[in-house]
Write a protein that holds these residues in place. Structure first.
Motif, short mmCIF file in Angstrom:
data_model
loop_
_atom_site.label_atom_id
_atom_site.label_comp_id
_atom_site.label_asym_id
_atom_site.label_seq_id
_atom_site.Cartn_x
_atom_site.Cartn_y
_atom_site.Cartn_z
N VAL A 268 51.61 31.24 34.36
CA VAL A 268 51.44 31.72 34.01
C VAL A 268 50.55 32.76 34.56
O VAL A 268 49.11 32.52 34.78
CB VAL A 268 51.34 32.41 32.96
N ALA A 269 50.86 33.92 35.46
CA ALA A 269 49.64 34.95 36.40
C ALA A 269 48.85 36.03 36.42
O ALA A 269 50.36 36.65 36.30
CB ALA A 269 49.84 34.57 37.80
N THR A 270 48.05 36.48 35.98
CA THR A 270 47.34 37.86 35.79
C THR A 270 46.99 38.77 36.75
O THR A 270 45.76 38.04 37.03
CB THR A 270 46.76 38.09 34.40
N PRO A 271 47.35 39.23 37.57
CA PRO A 271 46.75 39.87 38.83
C PRO A 271 45.54 40.95 38.23
O PRO A 271 45.99 41.55 37.75
CB PRO A 271 47.67 40.46 39.66
N VAL A 272 44.28 40.91 39.18
CA VAL A 272 43.32 41.59 38.69
C VAL A 272 43.43 42.83 39.84
O VAL A 272 42.47 41.82 41.61
CB VAL A 272 42.00 41.93 38.25
N PHE A 273 43.37 44.20 40.29
CA PHE A 273 43.06 44.89 41.46
C PHE A 273 41.56 45.68 40.90
O PHE A 273 41.33 46.48 40.22
CB PHE A 273 44.55 45.69 42.43
N ASP A 274 41.55 45.81 42.56
CA ASP A 274 40.38 47.45 42.22
C ASP A 274 40.93 48.22 42.75
O ASP A 274 41.69 48.42 43.22
CB ASP A 274 39.30 46.54 43.88
N SER A 275 40.10 49.42 42.71
CA SER A 275 40.33 51.23 42.56
C SER A 275 40.47 51.56 43.75
O SER A 275 38.76 51.68 44.50
CB SER A 275 39.86 52.05 41.56
N LEU A 276 40.85 52.02 44.86
CA LEU A 276 40.11 52.83 45.94
C LEU A 276 38.81 53.97 45.75
O LEU A 276 38.29 54.41 46.13
CB LEU A 276 41.09 53.15 47.00
N ASP A 277 39.09 54.26 44.41
CA ASP A 277 38.34 54.77 43.76
C ASP A 277 36.69 54.37 44.31
O ASP A 277 36.23 55.93 44.00
CB ASP A 277 38.57 55.61 42.42
N LYS A 278 36.42 53.35 44.01
CA LYS A 278 35.01 52.72 43.77
C LYS A 278 34.33 53.13 45.65
O LYS A 278 33.14 53.91 45.57
CB LYS A 278 35.37 51.60 44.20
N PRO A 284 32.63 49.51 38.83
CA PRO A 284 32.82 48.18 38.84
C PRO A 284 34.41 48.16 38.65
O PRO A 284 34.41 47.84 37.80
CB PRO A 284 31.99 47.78 38.28
N TYR A 285 35.26 48.81 39.02
CA TYR A 285 36.18 48.53 38.78
C TYR A 285 37.06 46.92 39.15
O TYR A 285 37.39 47.28 37.58
CB TYR A 285 37.63 49.55 40.06
N PHE A 286 36.71 46.68 39.99
CA PHE A 286 37.56 44.94 39.59
C PHE A 286 36.99 44.55 38.31
O PHE A 286 37.82 43.26 37.37
CB PHE A 286 37.34 44.70 40.94
N ARG A 287 35.09 44.49 38.55
CA ARG A 287 34.69 43.37 37.64
C ARG A 287 34.98 43.44 36.19
O ARG A 287 35.02 42.51 35.77
CB ARG A 287 33.33 42.98 37.80
N SER A 288 34.61 44.76 36.00
CA SER A 288 34.92 45.02 34.46
C SER A 288 36.75 44.96 34.33
O SER A 288 37.20 44.89 32.81
CB SER A 288 35.12 46.76 34.29
N ARG A 289 37.62 45.34 35.10
CA ARG A 289 39.27 44.86 34.27
C ARG A 289 39.42 43.34 34.38
O ARG A 289 39.61 43.08 33.40
CB ARG A 289 40.14 44.91 35.70
N ALA A 290 38.34 42.85 35.53
CA ALA A 290 38.85 41.27 35.07
C ALA A 290 38.23 41.09 34.23
O ALA A 290 39.03 39.61 33.71
CB ALA A 290 37.94 40.55 36.52
N GLU A 291 36.92 41.31 33.91
CA GLU A 291 36.28 40.93 32.21
C GLU A 291 37.01 41.23 31.22
O GLU A 291 37.55 40.51 30.38
CB GLU A 291 34.45 41.37 32.42
N ASN A 292 37.77 42.40 30.59
CA ASN A 292 37.95 42.86 29.86
C ASN A 292 39.11 41.71 30.04
O ASN A 292 39.99 42.05 29.04
CB ASN A 292 38.45 43.95 29.81
N THR A 293 40.15 41.30 31.20
CA THR A 293 41.40 40.84 31.02
C THR A 293 41.60 39.32 30.60
O THR A 293 42.21 38.61 29.66
CB THR A 293 42.44 40.46 32.27
N ILE A 294 40.10 38.63 30.94
CA ILE A 294 39.61 37.06 29.83
C ILE A 294 38.87 37.43 28.88
O ILE A 294 37.96 36.51 28.77
CB ILE A 294 39.17 36.62 31.19
N LYS A 295 38.53 38.18 28.42
CA LYS A 295 37.60 38.43 26.75
C LYS A 295 37.42 37.60 25.72
O LYS A 295 37.11 36.69 25.94
CB LYS A 295 37.57 39.70 26.41
#
Length: 485
Positions: A268-278, A284-295
């Motif tokens: 089972v895999a969970t993708p996390v993407f950055d935002s071009l709004d960066k 820090p879109y990617f890092r924040s999303r990643a940390e929230n995903t595995i909090k």
């Protein structure tokens, strides 16, 4: 030393020296991206077990492609591997396969060999965030960077290989001899994973959004070549490198012939993407999303393995590592030693960070600058480039981000979290199978002094990092440029 990261940092250093100031960290709201929703997908994964196989699988996939090939890379070197892979893509295009390539422009100058490939009716190449200067190398680009630093500081760091929307390769490797063990100067110790299944769909969508964005421009608008040149520059360069390195070409072909059926693991895999709004807000879109995903997983973790080539804190703090050690989590870090780091700048800061991490109780394994990887064709100097995270031997991160300030605030990144004990075991084995010969184990002795140990060898000073580094390290620290690293 000629590596892409090295050249990128050389350009960056020149710019910092000229501007004379460091970029400030942007303000980030405490609840930034906490409402971002992750989504799980079924997938089949195969950790590519060696550098030669990582290249052989790519070429094999291109040769058997039927409909389309989509690629994204931070760098693509004009060497044996880089030229051979472009040639394979041209051949695939000649038989009707639609090929699209997005390259970051930082290391693309007047690359006519790439622009010639773009003339094929079935090949389209675009450059991300292009510079306004193509000639005079870094001397031409430094003034361009100075005038437009806020825009040009953002680079595309994704590494993506998708064939027929059926098979995908993600990991840390760019395209070039050094990433597959074929450089006779120095190589990277790196890692890739092959994916099949539903997980490919969100990555396909992410690629299309990048392709359609205002941030990529056709290479034909940036580099001019004669119409109908019939790959003159590309063919000349390819023939030259084949004559110069026949052993490399033969080894690549032999590895393709020796490929065995894939042994895939269901996950089972969970993708996390950055935002071009960066590119507009430096958040820090990617890092924040990643940390929230595995909090939740981090809060309950008993053991975490962190692998990154560049260990750099954000805003002077290792927040996640500090959280983990304070809650009693055993943390192991695999990274470059000062001598093995292909960055000129990070070792200047790492000496202090090493002590901070030891104070936290982190187990540190530093890659030896003269480590010999068994799977490399040339046994020369090597540099650590693996990017992964393993939580409790059951959750693994694979992706492009180094989790450093540049990845957090400036580069466009992506990654995927994989839930599988079997896959986590494969990744851990990949990192540690030559542990006694590849790494220094860094600890403190009874007197509190830092020591480096590998087999029966022990040092009380940074191995192979001489006193001549003191002056450049002092200069780099005065720049206070960790935000850019």
């Amino acid at each position: 030393m000629y590596f892409s990261r090295f050249h990128a940092l050389m350009a960056l250093a020149f710019s910092i020296l000229v501007t004379g100031c460091a970029s400030p960290y942007p303000h980030v709201e405490e609840d930034f991206q906490t409402d971002w929703q992750s989504q799980e997908y079924n997938a089949q994964v195969h950790l590519l077990p060696s550098a030669p196989e990582a290249l052989a699988r790519r070429i094999h996939l291109v040769r058997h492609a039927q409909h389309n090939i989509d690629l994204t890379y931070f760098s693509w070197d004009k060497d044996t591997v880089g030229l051979m892979l472009v040639d394979e893509l041209v051949k695939a295009a000649d038989r009707g396969v639609q090929v699209r390539i997005v390259l970051d422009d930082l290391l693309v100058f007047n690359e006519k060999w790439l622009a010639e490939a773009d003339q094929n009716d079935n090949i389209q190449i675009k450059l991300f965030n292009p510079f306004g200067s193509r000639k005079m190398g870094w001397l031409g680009r430094a003034p361009n960077f100075m005038r437009h630093q806020q825009t040009l500081d953002h680079r595309l760091h994704e590494k993506y290989f998708n064939v027929d929307h059926h098979t995908m390769i993600l990991g840390g490797r760019n395209i070039g001899d050094a990433y597959f063990g074929y450089s006779d100067s120095a190589n990277f110790f790196d890692m890739d994973t092959l994916f099949k299944g539903d997980i490919i769909t969100p990555f396909t969508d992410n690629y299309q959004a990048l392709w359609d964005s205002e941030h990529v421009q056709p290479i034909s608008t940036q580099i001019k070549v004669k119409m109908g040149a019939q790959y003159k520059t590309l063919t000349k360069a390819l023939n030259k490198t084949k004559r110069k390195h026949p052993g490399v070409v033969m080894d690549i072909e032999n590895n393709i012939r020796r490929l065995k059926p894939l042994d895939m693991i269901d996950v089972v895999a969970t993708p996390v993407f950055d935002s071009l709004d960066k590119l507009n807000d430096q958040q820090p879109y990617f890092r924040s999303r990643a940390e929230n995903t595995i909090k939740t997983e981090l809060e309950t973790a008993k053991q975490v393995t962190i692998s990154t080539p560049y260990i750099v804190p954000s805003q002077k703090k290792f927040d996640v590592i500090e959280q983990l050690t304070e809650q009693g989590t055993e943390v192991s870090l695999f990274t470059n030693s000062s001598a093995s780091n292909d960055s000129l700048f990070i070792p200047a800061y790492y000496k202090q960070h090493r002590q901070t991490l030891l104070d936290m109780g982190v187990d540190i394994h530093e890659y030896r600058d003269q480590a010999v990887n068994e799977d490399h064709f040339f046994h020369v100097d090597t540099y650590y480039h693996n990017k992964t995270l393993i939580v409790d031997d059951k959750l693994t991160y694979i992706g492009s981000s180094n989790f450093d300030p540049r990845s957090d605030f400036l580069n466009v990144e992506f990654g995927v979290f994989i839930q599988s004990e079997a896959f986590a075991k494969d990744v851990h084995h990949y990192l540690t199978k030559q542990q006694s010969t590849l790494y220094w184990y860094v600890t403190r002795d009874d007197q509190g002094k830092t020591t480096w140990e590998s087999n029966a060898e022990m040092h009380s000073k940074d191995p192979n990092y001489g006193s001549w580094h003191k002056v450049p390290d002092w200069i780099f620290k005065k720049m206070d440029g960790e935000f850019e690293l």
